[in-house]
Every structure is written in C-alpha cells, then in structure tokens.
Enzyme design. Structure first.
Site, PDB file in Angstrom:
ATOM      1  N   LEU A 101      36.453  15.059  45.346  1.00 10.67           N
ATOM      2  CA  LEU A 101      37.047  14.218  46.389  1.00 10.67           C
ATOM      3  C   LEU A 101      37.819  15.069  47.382  1.00 10.67           C
ATOM      4  O   LEU A 101      37.902  14.750  48.561  1.00 10.67           O
ATOM      5  CB  LEU A 101      37.999  13.190  45.772  1.00 10.67           C
ATOM      6  CG  LEU A 101      37.412  12.168  44.808  1.00 10.67           C
ATOM      7  CD1 LEU A 101      38.488  11.178  44.391  1.00 10.67           C
ATOM      8  CD2 LEU A 101      36.249  11.440  45.450  1.00 10.67           C
ATOM      9  N   HIS A 110      47.558  14.346  47.895  1.00 11.52           N
ATOM     10  CA  HIS A 110      47.477  15.274  46.762  1.00 11.52           C
ATOM     11  C   HIS A 110      47.101  16.680  47.229  1.00 11.52           C
ATOM     12  O   HIS A 110      47.765  17.661  46.884  1.00 11.52           O
ATOM     13  CB  HIS A 110      46.433  14.713  45.788  1.00 11.52           C
ATOM     14  CG  HIS A 110      46.117  15.576  44.601  1.00 11.52           C
ATOM     15  ND1 HIS A 110      46.472  15.240  43.319  1.00 11.52           N
ATOM     16  CD2 HIS A 110      45.447  16.755  44.496  1.00 11.52           C
ATOM     17  CE1 HIS A 110      46.043  16.170  42.477  1.00 11.52           C
ATOM     18  NE2 HIS A 110      45.413  17.100  43.171  1.00 11.52           N
ATOM     19  N   GLU A 111      46.045  16.776  48.047  1.00  8.97           N
ATOM     20  CA  GLU A 111      45.549  18.107  48.432  1.00  8.97           C
ATOM     21  C   GLU A 111      46.535  18.841  49.340  1.00  8.97           C
ATOM     22  O   GLU A 111      46.668  20.060  49.261  1.00  8.97           O
ATOM     23  CB  GLU A 111      44.177  17.995  49.106  1.00  8.97           C
ATOM     24  CG  GLU A 111      43.083  17.375  48.241  1.00  8.97           C
ATOM     25  CD  GLU A 111      42.876  18.073  46.908  1.00  8.97           C
ATOM     26  OE1 GLU A 111      43.231  19.266  46.786  1.00  8.97           O
ATOM     27  OE2 GLU A 111      42.377  17.416  45.975  1.00  8.97           O
ATOM     28  N   HIS A 127      48.942  20.678  47.250  1.00  9.30           N
ATOM     29  CA  HIS A 127      48.493  22.030  46.845  1.00  9.30           C
ATOM     30  C   HIS A 127      48.690  23.017  47.991  1.00  9.30           C
ATOM     31  O   HIS A 127      49.128  24.146  47.773  1.00  9.30           O
ATOM     32  CB  HIS A 127      47.007  22.014  46.476  1.00  9.30           C
ATOM     33  CG  HIS A 127      46.710  21.340  45.177  1.00  9.30           C
ATOM     34  ND1 HIS A 127      47.407  21.584  44.016  1.00  9.30           N
ATOM     35  CD2 HIS A 127      45.749  20.431  44.842  1.00  9.30           C
ATOM     36  CE1 HIS A 127      46.906  20.852  43.035  1.00  9.30           C
ATOM     37  NE2 HIS A 127      45.903  20.135  43.509  1.00  9.30           N
ATOM     38  N   HIS A 143      49.190  20.896  39.665  1.00  4.60           N
ATOM     39  CA  HIS A 143      49.044  19.713  38.812  1.00  4.60           C
ATOM     40  C   HIS A 143      50.139  19.738  37.744  1.00  4.60           C
ATOM     41  O   HIS A 143      50.545  20.817  37.316  1.00  4.60           O
ATOM     42  CB  HIS A 143      47.663  19.721  38.134  1.00  4.60           C
ATOM     43  CG  HIS A 143      46.527  19.671  39.116  1.00  4.60           C
ATOM     44  ND1 HIS A 143      45.451  20.539  39.057  1.00  4.60           N
ATOM     45  CD2 HIS A 143      46.316  18.866  40.179  1.00  4.60           C
ATOM     46  CE1 HIS A 143      44.618  20.256  40.046  1.00  4.60           C
ATOM     47  NE2 HIS A 143      45.108  19.248  40.743  1.00  4.60           N
ATOM     48  N   ASP A 181      53.800  23.561  35.482  1.00  2.00           N
ATOM     49  CA  ASP A 181      53.616  23.555  36.939  1.00  2.00           C
ATOM     50  C   ASP A 181      54.815  24.209  37.626  1.00  2.00           C
ATOM     51  O   ASP A 181      54.992  24.072  38.830  1.00  2.00           O
ATOM     52  CB  ASP A 181      53.417  22.125  37.447  1.00  2.00           C
ATOM     53  CG  ASP A 181      54.587  21.213  37.096  1.00  2.00           C
ATOM     54  OD1 ASP A 181      55.524  21.665  36.400  1.00  2.00           O
ATOM     55  OD2 ASP A 181      54.584  20.045  37.530  1.00  2.00           O
ATOM     56  N   THR A 184      59.186  17.649  36.113  1.00  2.00           N
ATOM     57  CA  THR A 184      57.964  16.985  35.645  1.00  2.00           C
ATOM     58  C   THR A 184      57.755  17.391  34.176  1.00  2.00           C
ATOM     59  O   THR A 184      57.739  18.577  33.874  1.00  2.00           O
ATOM     60  CB  THR A 184      56.741  17.427  36.479  1.00  2.00           C
ATOM     61  OG1 THR A 184      56.713  18.853  36.557  1.00  2.00           O
ATOM     62  CG2 THR A 184      56.800  16.860  37.872  1.00  2.00           C
ATOM     63  N   GLN A 192      52.671  17.919  30.182  1.00  2.00           N
ATOM     64  CA  GLN A 192      51.691  16.907  29.786  1.00  2.00           C
ATOM     65  C   GLN A 192      50.362  17.584  29.481  1.00  2.00           C
ATOM     66  O   GLN A 192      50.085  18.685  29.962  1.00  2.00           O
ATOM     67  CB  GLN A 192      51.553  15.798  30.837  1.00  2.00           C
ATOM     68  CG  GLN A 192      50.823  16.162  32.106  1.00  2.00           C
ATOM     69  CD  GLN A 192      50.740  14.967  33.070  1.00  2.00           C
ATOM     70  OE1 GLN A 192      51.758  14.413  33.488  1.00  2.00           O
ATOM     71  NE2 GLN A 192      49.519  14.583  33.434  1.00  2.00           N
ATOM     72  N   ASP A 205      44.420   5.907  43.261  1.00  2.00           N
ATOM     73  CA  ASP A 205      45.312   5.831  44.428  1.00  2.00           C
ATOM     74  C   ASP A 205      46.383   4.746  44.272  1.00  2.00           C
ATOM     75  O   ASP A 205      47.545   4.945  44.627  1.00  2.00           O
ATOM     76  CB  ASP A 205      44.502   5.528  45.699  1.00  2.00           C
ATOM     77  CG  ASP A 205      43.917   6.794  46.312  1.00  2.00           C
ATOM     78  OD1 ASP A 205      43.906   7.848  45.628  1.00  2.00           O
ATOM     79  OD2 ASP A 205      43.461   6.729  47.476  1.00  2.00           O
TER      80      ASP A 205
HETATM   81 ZN   LIG Z   1      44.646  18.867  42.640  1.00  2.00          ZN
END
Ligand SMILES: [Zn+2]
Length: 421
Positions: A188, A232-233, A236, A242, A256, A261, A264, A297
């Site tokens: 995606l 999201h992108e 980065h 992530h 991360d 966070t 996980q 989303d």
């Molecule tokens: Zn990603």
C-alpha cells in the site's frame, strides 16, 4: 472426497495469499534492507542519525511547545493510460493533505476513540503540510504533477525515474515528495527513512488505491480509505519505526527506540478492540491505535509522544533544511493566480495585528490564528472581498508562536506570527 477437500484448501490458501498480497500495509523496512545492501556506508550514517535523534530528544524535553513547522509537499501522480481512474483529481489529493494536517495535529475526529489508558501518551505534532505553492525554480505551482505512462504497473522504484516512465523528485531538502501510482508487489505504501544523503529517491510512495480520503470510494480499498497509509509512510520519512522495531515482528526485545510505545510482538491487522497483550505488556497491551501499526485506517487514531519527539528531532537534525524551505511561501511569486501578497504587521505583535491582503481578483477571505497545539484561537470569515487591511485584536491572546492561516477559495497560506507581551 479427500481430493475435493485438498483442492478446496488449496483454493482457500491461494485466495488468502492473494488477498494478503493485495494489501501489504507497508514496505518501508524491506525498502531499507535493499538500500542497506546496496550502500555499505548507509548503516553507519543511520547509526549516526539515531544517535543525534536520541541526543536531541534528551536535550529538548519540552519540544512540543516551541514552534510549528511547515512541510511543503509535491504530489507526483503517475497514471497508466489504460486506467484513467489512476489520474486522481486535485480534490482527492487535497483530501490527503487535509488528513495529514488533521492526523498530525490530532484534529482527527476519531481521536475520541483513543482508549482512556493511552490518552496520556497521545500527542499533537506541530506540522503544517501544504501543497507547494512554488516549484524549485520559484514558479507558481499547485503542488501536483501528472505523468501519463504506458506501463501498466510502474512499481515503487521506477515511479521515481523519468527515463522509465516515472517522475523525478523535486529537491528533497525542500519538499516532501509523494508519488501516487501502482506500486505492485501488494504494497500500500513505502516510506523512505532519512538517510543523511541528498537522495532523489527520498520521499514516500503510496498506491492510488489508498491515497486520499473516500472521495471516490469505488477506487479506494475499503479498509484503507481514510488516508492513513500516507500518514503512516510520512511517519517513516520522519524517522518513526513500527512499534515492533525493525523486521517483521516475533521479537519481544526489538524496539522502535521510543520510550512510550510498549514492546509488542508484531503488526496488528484488522480492527481489534480492547487490550491485546503481547510481550508481557499488560494490562494495556499493544498500542495498536498508533498510526505506525498496521491496523485498519478506521482503527488507528494517534501518534505517541515519543513518535512526535523523533519526528521533531528529524526536522531539527537530518531534515533541518526544511526549516528554510520556500516551497509554501507566497511572497515574491509574481504570477500566482490570486494572492499577490500578504503582509503581517507588526510581527512580533503585542495588542494588534494588521493583515494587508492584496488579491488579483475578488475572493472569499477567511483568516485564523492557530496555536502550536493546532487549536484555532481566533478566526474571522470576511466573505467576498477584494482584499485590503484587516485588523485582529490580539490583546487577549497569550504570548507565543502562532500560524496565521489565510484561506482563499483555492489557496491556503500559513505564515508564522509571534505575539509578545
Ligand atoms: Zn511502515
């Protein structure tokens, strides 16, 4: 019968794999792995960027109150001549910019869905994304380029190469380049982490089928029609990882490099509810509501404070040239369609602010003052006007740094305003 069951099983597995290939949320880490393999010096540069990131965060505990940052965006629409629906409208592009501004500034309507136990970690990111108003040569632009190609699915690397049917990046030190088209391989989106080099592959690639918000729901994938793939992108691109760290998951010690966070065990798929515990992170479990997870989303709604800190560190470190970008400044552009000039006086201001708005032709004028948290502290809709001088009484507005946002029918301009006492 056994054969029929086996055959059905094969069909089922094939359907599952095919479906999974259609919607691999993100290829950022795989893209990075390819870059690391091709450039032996990259790992060292990224280690250095990580060191600088941690240092900046340690030295700026109250970063969020400092100032707002404008990020000029250019969207390269690369569309296959056999499928005109890939040539998305300006409105669909704008809907994606709106989503970025809402999500990063925590103005997203679904922020109310952040569970009470994670609300204390939810953070507003003081960034204004704007479609570029001038190109690298200083000419007027609407921030959207369009390239028609006869390649049916151009791919994530080729889309950046004009010699092979793609479109070249604008100066990556001044613009966030977003390519929209067919990525292939089921991805995606693919965001490129900061590499510390002037690199014309820098930016993010998003599939047409997940770009923008529900303007044309028939062309958007149903679980990814709210524009969060790009949210999201771009995370980065601003050096967020992530929540399960680098790699594909199944690792409870992979980090991360964010302090808030929880660890996980891997990506979250679909739209879970309640606590999903992994890696001994109970009682609250995985923070799967963050935009950097793989959740649908509709089921992600926040950046965590440390994710914001990492992005601020990137824009004050490896991407600091953006602080000087002229990509969204209007002054000095001679051939823009409507706004001739916007002068704000005095700046810094104390009790009064004068806006001198000079238009090419009559337009609908609205202006607002927005604080560093993204809240509107003053707004005025003038209605149809040919411009002139407008006055804001700032005597009741707290001292600080604000964004003066001027909205015309087809243009939105943000300029920094300082109020002092
Ligand atoms: Zn990603």
């Amino acid at each position: 019968m056994k054969k029929i069951i086996l055959f059905s099983l094969v069909i089922l597995i094939a359907a599952f794999v095919s479906n999974a290939q259609d919607t691999i949320r993100c290829g950022a880490d795989e893209h990075l792995a390819k870059m690391l393999a091709a450039d032996p010096t990259l790992q060292q540069r990224m280690d250095s960027i990580e060191y600088e990131t941690q240092l900046w965060i340690a030295n700026h505990p109250h970063y969020e109150m400092k100032y707002r940052i404008t990020i000029p965006v250019v969207v390269h629409v690369v569309w296959y001549s056999g499928d005109p629906t890939e040539n998305i409208s300006d409105a669909q592009v704008q809907s994606q910019i709106d989503v970025l501004n809402e999500d990063y500034n925590r103005r997203n309507a679904d922020s109310v869905n952040t569970p009470s136990y994670f609300k204390q970690y939810a953070s507003s990111v003081p960034f204004d994304f704007c479609l570029a108003s001038r190109d690298p040569a200083g000419n007027w632009t609407n921030g959207i380029t369009r390239v028609e190609t006869n390649i049916q699915c151009i791919g994530a690397d080729t889309i950046k190469m004009p010699a092979f049917g793609g479109d070249t990046a604008w100066d990556p030190n001044s613009y966030l380049n977003i390519w929209v088209g067919c990525i292939g391989e089921g991805y995606l989106g693919i965001g490129q982490y900061p590499t510390g080099n002037l690199d014309y592959s820098d930016g993010v690639v998003v599939t047409t089928r997940a770009f923008g918000r529900g303007v044309y729901p028939d062309t958007l994938l149903s679980h990814y029609n709210l524009g969060r793939t790009t949210t999201h992108e771009v995370g980065h691109w601003l050096n967020d990882m992530h929540p399960w760290g680098m790699g594909g998951g199944s690792c409870c010690t992979c980090s991360d490099n964010c302090y808030d966070t929880p660890y996980q065990n891997g990506p979250t798929f679909g739209c879970p509810s309640g606590q999903q515990v992994s890696c001994n992170n109970g009682p609250n479990g995985d923070m799967y509501e963050v935009y950097m997870d793989y959740t649908d989303d509709a089921c992600m709604n926040m950046f965590a404070t440390c994710q914001t800190a990492r992005m601020m560190a990137a824009l004050n470190g490896v991407r600091q040239q953006f602080l000087n970008s002229n990509g969204c400044l209007m002054n000095g552009v001679s051939d823009m369609p409507n706004l001739k000039s916007l002068n704000i006086m005095p700046n810094p201001a104390t009790d009064n602010l004068t806006l001198d708005i000079n238009l090419m032709k009559t337009d609908n004028i609205k202006y607002s003052l927005i604080n560093v948290l993204g809240s509107v502290v003053y707004t005025n809709s003038v209605g149809t006007s040919s411009g002139g001088k407008f006055y804001i009484n700032t005597s009741h507005i707290p001292a600080g740094i604000y964004s003066l946002q001027l909205q015309l029918t087809k243009q939105t301009i943000n300029q920094k305003v300082v109020i002092i006492r």
